[in-house]
Design an enzyme around this catalytic site. Sequence first.
Site, PDB file in Angstrom:
ATOM      1  CD1 TRP A   1     -46.199 -34.185  12.208  1.00 37.44           C
ATOM      2  CD2 TRP A   1     -43.950 -34.000  12.174  1.00 37.44           C
ATOM      3  NE1 TRP A   1     -45.824 -33.745  10.956  1.00 37.44           N
ATOM      4  CE2 TRP A   1     -44.451 -33.627  10.899  1.00 37.44           C
ATOM      5  CE3 TRP A   1     -42.575 -33.964  12.371  1.00 37.44           C
ATOM      6  CZ2 TRP A   1     -43.625 -33.234   9.839  1.00 37.44           C
ATOM      7  CZ3 TRP A   1     -41.742 -33.562  11.320  1.00 37.44           C
ATOM      8  CH2 TRP A   1     -42.283 -33.205  10.072  1.00 37.44           C
TER       9      TRP A   1
ATOM     10  CD  GLU B   1     -43.763 -26.170   4.011  1.00 39.73           C
ATOM     11  OE1 GLU B   1     -42.713 -26.772   3.748  1.00 39.73           O
ATOM     12  OE2 GLU B   1     -44.862 -26.503   3.547  1.00 39.73           O
TER      13      GLU B   1
ATOM     14  CG  HIS C   1     -41.735 -30.157   5.921  1.00 36.24           C
ATOM     15  ND1 HIS C   1     -42.592 -29.560   5.033  1.00 36.24           N
ATOM     16  CD2 HIS C   1     -42.496 -30.570   6.973  1.00 36.24           C
ATOM     17  CE1 HIS C   1     -43.827 -29.616   5.521  1.00 36.24           C
ATOM     18  NE2 HIS C   1     -43.795 -30.214   6.695  1.00 36.24           N
TER      19      HIS C   1
ATOM     20  CD  GLU D   1     -39.931 -29.339   2.339  1.00 34.70           C
ATOM     21  OE1 GLU D   1     -40.149 -28.303   2.993  1.00 34.70           O
ATOM     22  OE2 GLU D   1     -40.840 -29.977   1.774  1.00 34.70           O
TER      23      GLU D   1
ATOM     24  CG  HIS E   1     -48.867 -26.419   4.428  1.00 38.63           C
ATOM     25  ND1 HIS E   1     -47.521 -26.591   4.593  1.00 38.63           N
ATOM     26  CD2 HIS E   1     -49.388 -26.308   5.680  1.00 38.63           C
ATOM     27  CE1 HIS E   1     -47.225 -26.582   5.892  1.00 38.63           C
ATOM     28  NE2 HIS E   1     -48.350 -26.417   6.571  1.00 38.63           N
TER      29      HIS E   1
ATOM     30  CG  ASP F   1     -46.809 -31.064   8.201  1.00 38.50           C
ATOM     31  OD1 ASP F   1     -47.698 -31.603   8.887  1.00 38.50           O
ATOM     32  OD2 ASP F   1     -45.720 -30.662   8.675  1.00 38.50           O
ATOM     33  CD  GLU F   2     -44.935 -29.930   1.978  1.00 37.40           C
ATOM     34  OE1 GLU F   2     -45.575 -28.866   1.943  1.00 37.40           O
ATOM     35  OE2 GLU F   2     -43.693 -29.980   2.077  1.00 37.40           O
TER      36      GLU F   2
ATOM     37  CB  THR G   1     -44.000 -30.399  -1.675  1.00 32.84           C
ATOM     38  OG1 THR G   1     -45.129 -29.622  -1.315  1.00 32.84           O
ATOM     39  CG2 THR G   1     -42.922 -29.506  -2.247  1.00 32.84           C
TER      40      THR G   1
ATOM     41  CD  GLU H   1     -47.092 -25.776   0.522  1.00 34.49           C
ATOM     42  OE1 GLU H   1     -46.108 -26.479   0.247  1.00 34.49           O
ATOM     43  OE2 GLU H   1     -47.213 -25.223   1.619  1.00 34.49           O
TER      44      GLU H   1
HETATM   45 FE   LIG Z   1     -44.840 -26.987   1.546  1.00 38.06          FE
HETATM   46 FE   LIG Z   2     -42.349 -28.668   2.987  1.00 39.00          FE
END
Ligand SMILES: [Fe+2]
Ligand SMILES: [Fe+2]
Length: 325
Positions: free
Chosen positions: A33, A111, A114, A76, A200, A196-197, A167, A164
């Site tokens: 995305w 990242e 974000h 971020e 990660h 996403d976090e 977050t 990570e």
């Molecule tokens: Fe992150």
């Molecule tokens: Fe992030």
Amino acid sequence: MHDKQLQLEVMKTLEGNMPEFISSYLTPIEKIWQPSDFLPDSSSDNFRYEIEELQTFAREMPYDLFVTLIGDCITEEALPTYESWLMDLDGVNQQENVGWTQWIRAWTAEENRHGDLLGKYLYLCGRVNMREMEITTHHLINDGFDIGTSSDPYKNFVYTSFQETATNISHRRVGTLAKQSGNKKLAQMCGVIAADEARHAKAYKDFASRIFDMDASGMMLAFEDMMRRKIVMPAHLLRESGQKAGELWEHFSDAAQRAMVYTAQDYIDIFKDLIDEWKIDSLKNLNDKAERARDYVMKLPDRLQKISDRIATPHLPYSFKWVKS
Ligand SMILES: [Fe+2]
Ligand SMILES: [Fe+2]
């Protein structure tokens, strides 16, 4: 300290798995995305209506939650600090776009979306003093950070595993709270960032697990060292205009606690989760020093729990310059 030569060999060996790491833990650019997927399209006839809706929901957000969202966005936005920090790790060579460098660049690129998404949302929402928020971001990047890892990759992977996960929790909670108030758009934005976090976090935990397999004592000592000095948050030097570095941090962290977005309990829970993930209780072949480090780490969650049970969340009123009155 642990054997530097061994550490470099471990980093080199891990680097051999880079194609696997990248395909398991990162998403190809064509598939992932982008912020504009979730933001109102300024060329659309609906734009004004969508902005109005977005602004109505933003106005209704509880103060602490709103401030937490802004602080999360600023955290971020300080990504240049994190990328340059990682690029400086022992075993990372920035001259070639392969191996660890490739990982760090690809991670940074993911990242970067974000802060981009949240920053645009906050710009549109009509409730933020953008100039004050930008000054905070400017200061934060200018102030840098010191997370106590030096250029030690083991310590850094403990830090990033922790961070990570933290977050993931905070974006997810903001999303859940937004959803409960009917703010579906913001919930969706926070949800995709949190996802996403989560990927990660899995990656960094996996790197650390593999290091435990290759150099259990070295990694154990790194874990202990990071927990002894406490994991500081990446925005620990947060300030507003007119303040000294770090002066705003506690107010932000209190707001996040009151909003139940990120709490002292979360810190303890993440720590316990890492102990389980890395199977610290059953590690084999630890040297004497690392055995003592394990003892310390295994006992720490209970100690932290006792301390945290005694501390109440402060209700000091504070009015952030970021928020329009
Ligand atoms: Fe992150
Ligand atoms: Fe992030």
